[in-house]
Design a protein around this motif. Structure first.
Motif, PDB file in Angstrom:
ATOM      1  N   VAL A  40       0.839  -1.205   0.000  1.00 38.97           N
ATOM      2  CA  VAL A  40       0.000   0.000   0.000  1.00 38.97           C
ATOM      3  C   VAL A  40       0.870   1.249   0.000  1.00 38.97           C
ATOM      4  O   VAL A  40       0.663   2.176  -0.792  1.00 38.97           O
ATOM      5  CB  VAL A  40      -0.951  -0.008   1.218  1.00 38.97           C
ATOM      6  CG1 VAL A  40      -1.663   1.330   1.347  1.00 38.97           C
ATOM      7  CG2 VAL A  40      -1.967  -1.145   1.094  1.00 38.97           C
ATOM      8  N   ARG A  41       1.868   1.278   0.881  1.00 45.31           N
ATOM      9  CA  ARG A  41       2.738   2.445   0.976  1.00 45.31           C
ATOM     10  C   ARG A  41       3.529   2.662  -0.314  1.00 45.31           C
ATOM     11  O   ARG A  41       3.626   3.798  -0.806  1.00 45.31           O
ATOM     12  CB  ARG A  41       3.705   2.288   2.153  1.00 45.31           C
ATOM     13  CG  ARG A  41       4.580   3.525   2.365  1.00 45.31           C
ATOM     14  CD  ARG A  41       5.643   3.317   3.420  1.00 45.31           C
ATOM     15  NE  ARG A  41       6.370   4.563   3.659  1.00 45.31           N
ATOM     16  CZ  ARG A  41       7.303   5.068   2.865  1.00 45.31           C
ATOM     17  NH1 ARG A  41       7.647   4.416   1.757  1.00 45.31           N
ATOM     18  NH2 ARG A  41       7.885   6.206   3.148  1.00 45.31           N
ATOM     19  N   ALA A  42       4.068   1.587  -0.872  1.00 40.21           N
ATOM     20  CA  ALA A  42       4.877   1.721  -2.079  1.00 40.21           C
ATOM     21  C   ALA A  42       4.047   2.269  -3.241  1.00 40.21           C
ATOM     22  O   ALA A  42       4.540   3.075  -4.043  1.00 40.21           O
ATOM     23  CB  ALA A  42       5.480   0.374  -2.453  1.00 40.21           C
ATOM     24  N   GLU A 264      -3.888   1.806  -4.444  1.00 39.39           N
ATOM     25  CA  GLU A 264      -3.062   1.341  -3.337  1.00 39.39           C
ATOM     26  C   GLU A 264      -3.701   0.148  -2.629  1.00 39.39           C
ATOM     27  O   GLU A 264      -3.011  -0.787  -2.209  1.00 39.39           O
ATOM     28  CB  GLU A 264      -2.784   2.478  -2.345  1.00 39.39           C
ATOM     29  CG  GLU A 264      -3.972   2.968  -1.536  1.00 39.39           C
ATOM     30  CD  GLU A 264      -4.898   3.916  -2.297  1.00 39.39           C
ATOM     31  OE1 GLU A 264      -5.819   4.457  -1.649  1.00 39.39           O
ATOM     32  OE2 GLU A 264      -4.712   4.126  -3.517  1.00 39.39           O
ATOM     33  N   LEU A 265      -5.034   0.152  -2.491  1.00 38.88           N
ATOM     34  CA  LEU A 265      -5.714  -0.977  -1.860  1.00 38.88           C
ATOM     35  C   LEU A 265      -5.701  -2.205  -2.755  1.00 38.88           C
ATOM     36  O   LEU A 265      -5.608  -3.350  -2.268  1.00 38.88           O
ATOM     37  CB  LEU A 265      -7.153  -0.588  -1.512  1.00 38.88           C
ATOM     38  CG  LEU A 265      -7.325   0.603  -0.570  1.00 38.88           C
ATOM     39  CD1 LEU A 265      -8.791   0.814  -0.231  1.00 38.88           C
ATOM     40  CD2 LEU A 265      -6.499   0.422   0.699  1.00 38.88           C
ATOM     41  N   MET A 266      -5.763  -1.986  -4.046  1.00 42.00           N
ATOM     42  CA  MET A 266      -5.691  -3.115  -4.971  1.00 42.00           C
ATOM     43  C   MET A 266      -4.308  -3.757  -4.911  1.00 42.00           C
ATOM     44  O   MET A 266      -4.185  -4.993  -4.941  1.00 42.00           O
ATOM     45  CB  MET A 266      -6.036  -2.648  -6.380  1.00 42.00           C
ATOM     46  CG  MET A 266      -7.458  -2.106  -6.482  1.00 42.00           C
ATOM     47  SD  MET A 266      -7.889  -1.502  -8.121  1.00 42.00           S
ATOM     48  CE  MET A 266      -8.539  -2.996  -8.882  1.00 42.00           C
ATOM     49  N   ALA A 267      -3.264  -2.933  -4.783  1.00 38.87           N
ATOM     50  CA  ALA A 267      -1.915  -3.479  -4.631  1.00 38.87           C
ATOM     51  C   ALA A 267      -1.800  -4.250  -3.319  1.00 38.87           C
ATOM     52  O   ALA A 267      -1.164  -5.321  -3.252  1.00 38.87           O
ATOM     53  CB  ALA A 267      -0.886  -2.358  -4.682  1.00 38.87           C
ATOM     54  N   GLY A 268      -2.423  -3.740  -2.272  1.00 41.18           N
ATOM     55  CA  GLY A 268      -2.411  -4.440  -0.992  1.00 41.18           C
ATOM     56  C   GLY A 268      -3.156  -5.763  -1.065  1.00 41.18           C
ATOM     57  O   GLY A 268      -2.741  -6.762  -0.471  1.00 41.18           O
TER      58      GLY A 268
END
Length: 403
Positions: A40-42, A264-268
């Motif tokens: 998420v951060r990245a 970001e949530l999708m990456a998480g």
């Protein structure tokens, strides 16, 4: 033969466990592993813009979406082109219900169950009522905690257009016979909408083999960020036309996703699926879906053993009623106490650093049918990262609290 499940290895991925707290509140949302938070951060910290292919920022957004659809398709054994992302399972269900209701009218019927979370009840009830369709109910047997299959046979008729059912009760863990429900649903030409929010954290779920036409989950119930997902057969989604902005695409699945997606949530979510796939090391040649199946089988064995420990202890205590009685159920225990309010027990456990909430947890119909009061019961949920030391602490604290 797969290697044994290593819960200690998994626990090292969760910063929250360093707090010293014991978490039995997984049915309401799991703790977050470091790899998910890092993803998420990245994504937020890297170059990011709306989707496209002209710049690195656009590529990053596009990759987050494509990879998340592929990951959730593997998690649910579905077509990536049928994976819809949203703020929550409840939100997506309301949107899909409104889209489906455009096809309904007086004389049509929708079937819901008293076992379900209200997120898979009220959207269908409200939209059916709005267009004059009839709502029919499948009952819950309070004595066994099972879905009353006889009432299912009576509820489904040739006028049925949709059946909405849970894969597992978030209140008492009951896992109904989804295959039998699917067979009855499809016999009359209706669609089956499966709420797998509480099932996905405990078993490998498959849209392809379950018989469902659409299946949904919440990524934050299985180590991911706060988002909802529904995977449907693309040919079903093509027949639905949700309200949307005029310039937005009419392509499936994007026509169901309003506004800019939470990259970001999708990456998480992708990171969470990858972590699940690696819970048990497997052959290098295995697909991600195969590794998910191996991992979740190991999780189920681990969790059921811990559930058996807790249930065996509680069943020997006088004045304790266990409501999780179904023959096939998740490691989710609901208990009430003759001499203690469930909320008070939860508060006492919290003083011992143990998270085990009390309530009815939006399972409104089930709580009513079981005759639970407004405080419901104490819900104890076992998660993939729960270990024997957590169970020892829980049972010791219960001993002190109920003494």
């Amino acid at each position: 033969m797969a290697p044994p499940y290593d819960v200690a290895r998994l626990r090292r991925r969760f910063p929250a466990l360093a707090s010293g707290l014991a978490f039995f509140d997984g049915p309401g949302g799991s703790q977050t592993p470091d790899v998910v938070a890092d993803a998420v951060r990245a994504t937020l910290a890297g170059p990011l813009s709306n989707r496209g292919d002209l710049t690195l920022a656009q590529d990053n957004a596009e990759r987050a979406v494509v990879e998340a659809r592929a990951a959730l398709a593997d998690l649910l054994e579905a077509d990536p082109q049928g994976v819809v992302f949203g703020r929550s399972f409840t939100q997506i269900t309301f949107d899909i219900a409104r889209a489906m209701a455009k096809r309904w009218g007086p004389g049509d019927e929708v079937v819901v169950s008293r076992l379900d979370h209200d997120g898979n009840v009220r959207p269908w009830v409200l939209t059916a009522e709005a267009v004059g369709a009839t709502v029919r109910w499948v009952d819950l047997d309070p004595a066994s905690g099972e879905l009353a299959m006889g009432s299912l046979d009576r509820a489904i008729t040739p006028r049925t257009r949709l059946v909405a059912i849970t894969g597992a009760s978030n209140l008492i863990g009951t896992r109904p016979d989804v295959a039998a429900v699917a067979a009855a649903t499809h016999h009359v030409g209706a669609w089956l909408y499966l709420d797998a929010v509480h099932l996905v954290p405990h078993e490998a779920v498959s849209l392809r083999t379950s018989g469902a036409d659409l299946v949904g989950c919440s990524t934050y119930k299985l180590l991911g960020p706060h988002a909802g997902v529904v995977a449907g057969r693309p040919e079903i989604l093509e027949q639905l036309h949700p309200d949307k902005l005029l310039p937005s695409t009419d392509a499936v699945p994007e026509r169901f996703e309003l506004g800019t997606l939470p990259y970001e949530l999708m990456a998480g979510a992708t990171a969470a699926v990858d972590l699940v796939a690696d819970l048990v090391p497997d052959d290098e040649g295995a697909t991600r879906r195969q590794r998910i199946e191996t991992s979740m089988a190991a999780v189920a064995t681990h969790e059921d053993r811990l559930r058996d420990r807790i249930e065996a202890d509680l069943s020997e205590r006088s004045g304790v009623t266990l409501w999780s009685r179904a023959s096939h159920r998740t490691p989710t225990i609901l208990a009430t106490f003759a001499d203690h309010d469930a909320g008070a027990v939860s508060r006492q456990l919290a003083e011992h650093g143990i998270n085990a909430p009390a309530g009815t947890f939006y399972a409104h119909e089930a709580a009513q049918r079981l005759g639970l009061g407004p405080d419901g019961g104490l819900r104890i949920g076992v998660a993939p990262y729960t270990d024997d030391a957590d169970v020892d602490r829980l049972l010791g604290a219960l001993d002190e609290t109920l003494r």
